[in-house]
Design a protein around this motif. Structure first.
Motif, PDB file in Angstrom:
ATOM      1  N   ILE A 444       8.749  -6.225   7.451  1.00  0.00           N
ATOM      2  CA  ILE A 444       8.640  -6.901   5.671  1.00  0.00           C
ATOM      3  C   ILE A 444       9.998  -6.041   4.756  1.00  0.00           C
ATOM      4  O   ILE A 444      10.743  -5.471   5.578  1.00  0.00           O
ATOM      5  CB  ILE A 444       7.752  -4.660   4.863  1.00  0.00           C
ATOM      6  N   LEU A 445      10.630  -7.273   4.400  1.00  0.00           N
ATOM      7  CA  LEU A 445      11.903  -6.689   3.680  1.00  0.00           C
ATOM      8  C   LEU A 445      11.511  -6.665   2.752  1.00  0.00           C
ATOM      9  O   LEU A 445      10.833  -6.135   2.131  1.00  0.00           O
ATOM     10  CB  LEU A 445      11.965  -8.589   3.539  1.00  0.00           C
ATOM     11  N   ASN A 452       7.146 -11.092  -0.456  1.00  0.00           N
ATOM     12  CA  ASN A 452       7.225 -10.925   0.985  1.00  0.00           C
ATOM     13  C   ASN A 452       6.179 -11.955   1.403  1.00  0.00           C
ATOM     14  O   ASN A 452       6.399 -12.456   3.059  1.00  0.00           O
ATOM     15  CB  ASN A 452       6.202  -9.474   1.339  1.00  0.00           C
ATOM     16  N   ILE A 453       4.958 -12.161   0.673  1.00  0.00           N
ATOM     17  CA  ILE A 453       4.052 -13.375   1.502  1.00  0.00           C
ATOM     18  C   ILE A 453       4.643 -14.199   1.303  1.00  0.00           C
ATOM     19  O   ILE A 453       4.381 -14.865   1.906  1.00  0.00           O
ATOM     20  CB  ILE A 453       2.549 -12.613   0.694  1.00  0.00           C
ATOM     21  N   ALA A 454       4.740 -14.849   0.438  1.00  0.00           N
ATOM     22  CA  ALA A 454       5.247 -15.771   0.696  1.00  0.00           C
ATOM     23  C   ALA A 454       6.519 -16.624   1.685  1.00  0.00           C
ATOM     24  O   ALA A 454       7.461 -17.511   1.612  1.00  0.00           O
ATOM     25  CB  ALA A 454       6.068 -16.377  -1.222  1.00  0.00           C
ATOM     26  N   LEU A 455       7.007 -15.338   2.016  1.00  0.00           N
ATOM     27  CA  LEU A 455       8.019 -15.483   2.755  1.00  0.00           C
ATOM     28  C   LEU A 455       7.964 -16.373   3.847  1.00  0.00           C
ATOM     29  O   LEU A 455       6.999 -16.432   4.817  1.00  0.00           O
ATOM     30  CB  LEU A 455       8.545 -14.049   3.956  1.00  0.00           C
ATOM     31  N   THR A 488       5.422  -5.524  -7.233  1.00  0.00           N
ATOM     32  CA  THR A 488       5.782  -4.066  -6.970  1.00  0.00           C
ATOM     33  C   THR A 488       6.782  -4.261  -5.587  1.00  0.00           C
ATOM     34  O   THR A 488       6.678  -5.419  -4.618  1.00  0.00           O
ATOM     35  CB  THR A 488       4.395  -3.225  -5.943  1.00  0.00           C
ATOM     36  N   VAL A 489       7.959  -3.703  -5.890  1.00  0.00           N
ATOM     37  CA  VAL A 489       8.827  -3.790  -4.948  1.00  0.00           C
ATOM     38  C   VAL A 489       9.111  -2.898  -3.826  1.00  0.00           C
ATOM     39  O   VAL A 489       8.587  -1.493  -4.192  1.00  0.00           O
ATOM     40  CB  VAL A 489      10.778  -3.834  -5.787  1.00  0.00           C
ATOM     41  N   VAL A 490       8.932  -3.286  -2.777  1.00  0.00           N
ATOM     42  CA  VAL A 490       8.345  -2.243  -1.151  1.00  0.00           C
ATOM     43  C   VAL A 490       9.998  -1.853  -0.827  1.00  0.00           C
ATOM     44  O   VAL A 490      10.923  -2.499  -0.297  1.00  0.00           O
ATOM     45  CB  VAL A 490       7.662  -3.355  -0.322  1.00  0.00           C
ATOM     46  N   ALA A 491      10.211  -0.608  -0.117  1.00  0.00           N
ATOM     47  CA  ALA A 491      11.501  -0.972   0.519  1.00  0.00           C
ATOM     48  C   ALA A 491      11.867  -1.114   1.494  1.00  0.00           C
ATOM     49  O   ALA A 491      10.416  -1.798   2.503  1.00  0.00           O
ATOM     50  CB  ALA A 491      10.861   0.972   1.266  1.00  0.00           C
ATOM     51  N   GLU A 492      12.558  -0.967   2.230  1.00  0.00           N
ATOM     52  CA  GLU A 492      12.878  -1.427   3.774  1.00  0.00           C
ATOM     53  C   GLU A 492      11.988  -1.267   5.029  1.00  0.00           C
ATOM     54  O   GLU A 492      11.984  -0.213   4.960  1.00  0.00           O
ATOM     55  CB  GLU A 492      14.621  -1.370   3.642  1.00  0.00           C
TER      56      GLU A 492
END
Length: 614
Positions: A444-445, A452-455, A488-492
């Protein structure tokens, strides 16, 4: 290690680095040539700078004092000399500016390309390399060492190159004016060169060790920050701080020692420069009095001599930077020269559209030549569209199956085929593009949930396609409950999400890839009961119609597979449907009964109360 005797030998890393980086410079040949032309022009202006003053002293001053007349009026000649001096200074500044900008642009473009290639190369290196390397040290090489090369190219190498060109030009002019006085003036140079060589060897060795130590510091800090939860939970802060402080203090002492050597060399240059000037002043004045040279010639000598010693002074000043650049460059080149053990064969072909029938024939594998075999003569066949669970005790090679299927490693012997194609006959990229992989700790970036899903989708995807994949993974509802939904932006490392949420995002990502083969490596490990059930349901929805390899300790999850392989001692000891293995009453049945008993009690299969398991 023998001690070097000259600049190229004292910094062999620079020569190796320049040779390795030459292909990156070829596209910038025109700008390099223009920059070099500017540098040569600036050098010529530097050589010409004292000459207007020479004409003033030799022609204008004597004429104004009643000496021999010149063809030009003294004031006219003075104006011409002043104008010439101004033009020379302006042109020198212009040419120097153009050369500096040109070299800086080339240096930055070249090293930006090097950093990009190094990043791609690091990702392509085999897992065996990454198992030996430390992530922090690799990051230090990628960011810090390439940055050091960038900075040095402009702040040290370019000034030194310019000074060397000035040195050659001025020595030539002084020899032309009066070779005897020139030899006397330059007599301290051999001493200076010898002293600089001795100091440079020591500074280079210190800098090389310092860069290595800084890589270790970066590795320690990266590992600590990545595992901060365990560090704090186990109270390891003080111990790790002592380790870090020890290395940090060593780095400080090495830096101070290098500064002392560099400063000592600079001051030695100043003293010997003064000796050279005194020699020129004494003998040069005698030459003027004897009429062998003019006062203007003596002025040229004094001016040139100060500039002649400048390259050696700058060599002393920049030697630490050059040594650090050599050490940094060697570390970068060492990575670029690292060869991936697992790579495409010269005649490898792109994989066709795969159905997913997998055959392993007498596969043997070990992680090191002297290590026991992880897989020892394993043979198994799985039809396309079917699912198989691989289970057994820890450390028996279950995850090795996943690594071999993805060609993260190659078997020591034996073959793995998909639809009849030997994996080694296919390009790695085309193979992996048709395999979906869900790991125990998903990638998870930092970015939005949608990103992240489209990664790794390998194609442009729409928000509707992302949402459909999330629904299949039972992730849509918790995503929409986030403050900005899919944006929503997720953390590192997904620190702001639960384990189950991270896993369902990974499942949605694989669903979007739409691969015919799935590899699931401990996908429910470490999850609570509710998350485990949600992830399990999503996994089996994803597995419909796909060839699925499930590596797991969770036998309840394995029981949903079409087939179960029990692995032990590097061999398959049981093979059959879950129902057949339960009826046979062998290892699978015993382990399944034990897990069911543990699940019914207050203690987990690992012997820790579920409420406190970390």
């Amino acid at each position: 290690m023998s001690r070097p005797d000259n600049l190229s030998d004292s910094l062999p890393g620079l020569r190796r680095v320049m040779t390795r980086l030459t292909p990156y410079m070829r596209p910038h040949r025109v700008m390099l040539a223009g920059s070099m032309t500017g540098l040569i022009a600036a050098t010529l202006m530097k050589l010409a700078e004292p000459w207007p003053l020479k004409f003033v002293i030799d022609a204008v001053v004597p004429t104004a004092a009643g000496g021999a007349a010149t063809t030009l009026d003294p004031m006219t000649l003075l104006a011409l000399c002043a104008g010439a001096l101004l033009a020379i200074v302006v042109l020198k500044a212009l040419f120097s500016y153009l050369a500096t900008i040109g070299f800086a642009l080339v240096g930055n473009r070249v090293l930006t390309a090097v950093r990009a290639d190094l990043f791609r190369h690091l990702q392509a290196l085999s897992l065996g390399f990454h198992a030996r390397a430390r992530a922090g040290d690799l990051t230090m090489r990628l960011i810090g060492d390439v940055g050091m090369l960038k900075e040095t190219a402009v702040t040290a190498a370019l000034p030194l190159l310019a000074s060397v060109m000035v040195l050659v030009g001025m020595v030539g002019v002084m020899l032309w004016l009066d070779w005897q006085l020139a030899l006397l003036a330059l007599s301290p140079l051999p001493i200076l060169w010898f002293m600089s060589q001795r100091a440079t060897v020591k500074i280079r060795d210190i800098s090389r060790k310092q860069r290595k130590r800084q890589g270790e510091l970066a590795a320690t800090s990266t590992e600590t920050m990545a595992g901060i939860r365990s560090v704090q939970a186990l109270g390891l802060e003080a111990s790790l701080s002592r380790v870090f402080s020890g290395s940090n203090d060593d780095d400080m002492r090495a830096g101070v020692k290098g500064k002392k050597l560099s400063a000592g060399l600079e001051r030695s240059v100043d003293v010997l420069t003064g000796i050279g000037l005194a020699i020129v002043l004494w003998f040069g004045t005698l030459q003027v009095l004897n009429g062998r040279i003019t006062p203007g010639d003596l002025l040229i000598f004094v001016s040139y001599l100060k500039q002649t010693f400048r390259p050696v002074r700058e060599y002393a000043k920049y030697t630490a930077r050059l040594a650090k650049a050599a050490a940094a460059g060697e570390r970068v080149v060492a990575l670029l020269d690292e060869v991936a053990v697992v790579r495409d064969a010269p005649d490898a072909i792109a994989a066709p559209t795969l159905r997913g029938a997998v055959t392993l024939t007498d596969v043997r594998f070990r992680y090191a030549p002297d290590a026991p075999a992880t897989l020892d003569g394993v043979s198994v066949t799985l039809d396309a569209g079917r699912s198989v669970a691989i289970t057994g005790p820890s450390g028996v090679g279950k995850s090795t199956f996943a690594s071999l299927m993805l060609r993260l490693y190659d078997p020591e012997s034996g073959t793995i085929r998909i639809d009849g194609h030997d994996l080694r006959a296919l390009t790695i990229r085309s193979l992996r593009s048709q395999i979906g992989f869900v790991a125990q700790d998903p990638l998870i970036l930092r970015g939005t949930i949608a990103e992240n899903i489209a990664l790794g989708a390998g194609r442009a995807v729409t928000p509707a396609q992302i949402a459909d994949a999330a629904r299949l993974a039972d992730a849509h509802d918790f995503i929409m409950a986030q403050p900005q939904g899919y944006d929503t932006v997720v953390a590192e490392r997904g620190a702001t999400l639960s384990g189950g949420q991270r896993q369902r995002i990974a499942i949605a990502r694989v669903a979007l890839r739409d691969c015919p083969i799935l590899i699931l490596d401990e996908p429910t490990a470490g999850l609570d009961r509710a998350s485990e059930e949600a992830v399990s349901a999503a996994l089996w929805r994803l597995a419909q119609g796909r060839t699925t390899w499930l590596v797991t300790h969770d036998l309840a999850l394995a029981a949903h597979a079409d087939r179960v392989l029990v692995l032990d001692g590097g061999r398959i000891v049981e093979d059959g449907t879950p129902q057949d293995l339960m009826r046979a009453g062998g290892r699978f049945a015993a382990l399944r009964a034990r897990q069911q008993g543990d699940a019914a009690g207050p203690v987990s299969a690992r012997g820790l109360p579920r409420a406190v398991a970390i």
